[in-house]
Design a protein around this motif. Structure first.
Motif: not given
Length: 611
Positions: A321-327
């Protein structure tokens, strides 16, 4: 058209363009002076960012900053064409105010990064704070009036000189401060529509393909059916949303983008109803706080079964569940709140300001997982109704994954709570179309009766009433009692919104063999509404929707088709993003990026600890 230099050393205020090592690096649009100087930002400025180089006084050319978008939702966007960060703290925006007169509004300190964007919005409240993504101007009573008329003008100035100017619509004739900054003709009219919700989310824009080509003519601009704040105006003019999910079809195909975001790579597809959700969570050892991938998958599967594609971004630490949310991982805080938080509690809106990529704001719902609210001390979550923000507070409940049963309980409790609060964002209430809770025939995770206990696997069978018994502390049944089918400690737990198929239940004339209003497929099956342990074959009168009341209502209890009434395009209607009065035509200059505070559902304790 040749851009004439605007020499700032000759005026009483300084304009700082921030550059490394004396201001080199770029573009020929600015030249550092021999003696750098800088006037500190005003007291209400945003905090300094230590990663930004020291400011230097410069000569800024016309065209270095461009007004790139004007939205009918109460904001404008400014684009930095240079290779330098620019501090706008001594600039002003000149436009019409809420009284219809021409006014100037000073910008607070904020830095636009090279080739970056800044949104300038009318101030919606006294406590809202500016950032390096959004600055608020004016007061709550006197503020810019852009977006409430299809004609107008916006000018970015320093004293006596124009930095950029645009005039739009046929009804505006105002000239810029520097006459050379606008030629003949006007930009297209701003589409405000005949009804307050019909064209919300529209803009006029400088297209991304020609953003650096400023001719000071109305032909530099075009209408846009989709606003793209904080990013390039890359949605084609006239783009449509055939599947009504709030995302233009052009951004749901390979090669298409939305404000620079590749939504196709994140899973969006044309002809598919897409929902995007970002979940951030507190840094804590408490296992109730970090979203479990199994819980998220259960929610995704429930939506997929009804034809919706839910895409969840919980960051790199939640597998799958990683779409690029870095924080995604936030600093620990002991409790969560939404707007005007109690002392010691973190405000979801403030957390969003610091962690959320605001290019996502028209598309993504935003959630924070943490600890119980200071305001709603018993609530395990709080969500805006027809909005885009919510929180889930399952920390401090002792949830764990030490055993199989405990792990299932943790997963299912997270899944039910997240889906419940997301449902509020999608327009659902505790009774579907109404706030009335605990209607047995409203078989939905929105109903407290089913939010943690789950949905009965057979609503027409002998165990259809088990969740009603649990809710009323009858028959010794609990969330994890073995005989309860698909209970909260099982791996067969069911999540769902209602399909609206239940008949109305009249508390003054109940037939126990009709079960939950969807009939019975098993002879002798009944729900013991009068609590006598018998299958009463005659019609009875009983209160069945409130464990704490014996009052029998004369108003039938009604089901609701949740799935058919989900509101997906929250950013394109008044109830999801803007303070407007339905049907009145009245537009309130409010903006919902850092302050998108919609009404929240009133919650009571709905999550019980594992037995």
């Amino acid at each position: 058209m040749k851009h004439l230099p605007l020499t700032l050393l000759a005026v009483s205020v300084s304009l700082a363009l921030l550059a490394c090592g004396g201001g080199g690096g770029g573009g020929g649009s600015a030249t550092p002076t021999a003696a750098p100087s800088y006037t500190p930002p005003p007291a209400d400025a945003v905090s300094a960012d230590p990663t930004i180089p020291a400011p230097q006084a410069i000569t800024l050319q016309s065209g270095s900053l461009l007004i790139s978008e004007i939205s009918n939702s109460g904001w404008i966007e400014i684009y930095n064409t240079t290779d330098f960060p620019i501090d706008v703290s001594r600039m002003k925006v000149r436009t019409r105010d809420t009284s219809g007169l021409i006014s100037e509004f000073a910008l607070p300190a904020a830095t636009i990064l090279p080739k970056g964007y800044l949104v300038v919005a009318a101030r919606p409240s006294t406590d809202i704070q500016s950032s390096n993504q959004v600055v608020f101007v004016g007061t709550t009573s006197l503020k810019p009036n852009w977006g409430s008329s299809n004609s107008g003008f916006v000018e970015l100035t320093i004293p006596g000189q124009t930095i950029d100017f645009v005039r739009f619509g046929s009804g505006e004739t105002t000239a810029p401060t520097s006459p050379s900054e606008w030629g003949s003709g006007n930009a297209p009219a701003l589409d405000i529509g005949s009804d307050v919700g019909s064209t919300y989310g529209h803009s006029i824009v400088r297209p991304a393909s020609s953003i650096n080509s400023d001719t000071n003519l109305g032909t530099d601009w075009q209408p846009a059916n989709f606003s793209t704040p904080f990013g390039p105006n890359d949605v084609p003019s006239g783009a449509l949303d055939a599947d009504n999910d709030g995302i233009p079809d052009s951004a749901e195909v390979a090669g298409g983008t939305f404000a620079g975001l590749d939504l196709y790579a994140m899973g969006a597809r044309a002809g598919q109803r897409d929902i995007f959700l970002e979940i951030d969570y507190m840094s804590a050892a408490d296992e109730g706080v970090k979203p479990r991938p199994e819980a998220l998958q259960k929610i995704v599967a429930a939506f997929a079964a009804k034809g919706f594609s839910l895409h969840i971004d919980a960051g790199a630490n939640v597998a799958g569940f990683n779409l690029g949310n870095a924080k995604s991982v936030l600093a620990y805080n002991s409790c969560l709140d939404m707007g005007n938080p109690k002392l010691g509690c973190a405000d979801v809106y403030a957390l969003k300001t610091n962690s959320f990529d605001l290019r996502r704001s028209p598309i993504f719902h935003y959630a924070v997982m943490g600890y119980k609210s200071g305001t709603y001390a018993g609530a395990a979550g709080l969500g805006e109704i027809s909005g885009n923000d919510f929180y889930v507070a399952l920390g401090g409940l002792g949830l764990s994954a030490k055993s199989t049963l405990e792990k299932n309980f943790l997963i299912n409790t997270q899944a039910g709570t997240i889906m419940h609060e997301l449902g509020h964002n999608l327009g659902l209430r505790h009774g579907g179309f109404e706030d009335q809770n605990s209607k047995p025939n409203y078989i939905s995770v929105m109903n407290y009766m089913y939010s943690q206990a789950g949905i009965p696997p057979n609503v027409t069978g002998v165990n259809a009433g088990q969740r009603w018994y649990i809710n009323n502390n009858l028959k010794g049944l609990g969330l994890c009692t073995t005989e309860v089918e698909a209970n909260t400690c099982s791996d067969t737990f069911i999540l769902d919104y209602s399909n609206g198929n239940s008949l109305a239940l009249n508390e003054q004339s109940l037939l126990e063999s009709e079960l939950l209003g969807r009939g019975s497929t098993v002879a002798g099956a009944f729900v013991d509404w009068n609590r006598d342990g018998l299958n009463t074959t005659s019609r009875i009168s009983a209160n069945i929707d409130s464990p704490d009341s014996t009052v029998v209502s004369s108003v039938p209890l009604r089901d609701y088709n949740d799935w058919a009434n989900l509101i997906l395009p929250f950013a394109r209607q008044f109830s999801g993003r803007l303070g407007k009065t339905p049907g009145s035509g009245t537009v309130y200059n409010d903006v919902h990026f850092l302050n998108d505070r919609q009404p929240v559902a009133s919650e009571q304790p709905m999550v019980k600890p594992m037995p």
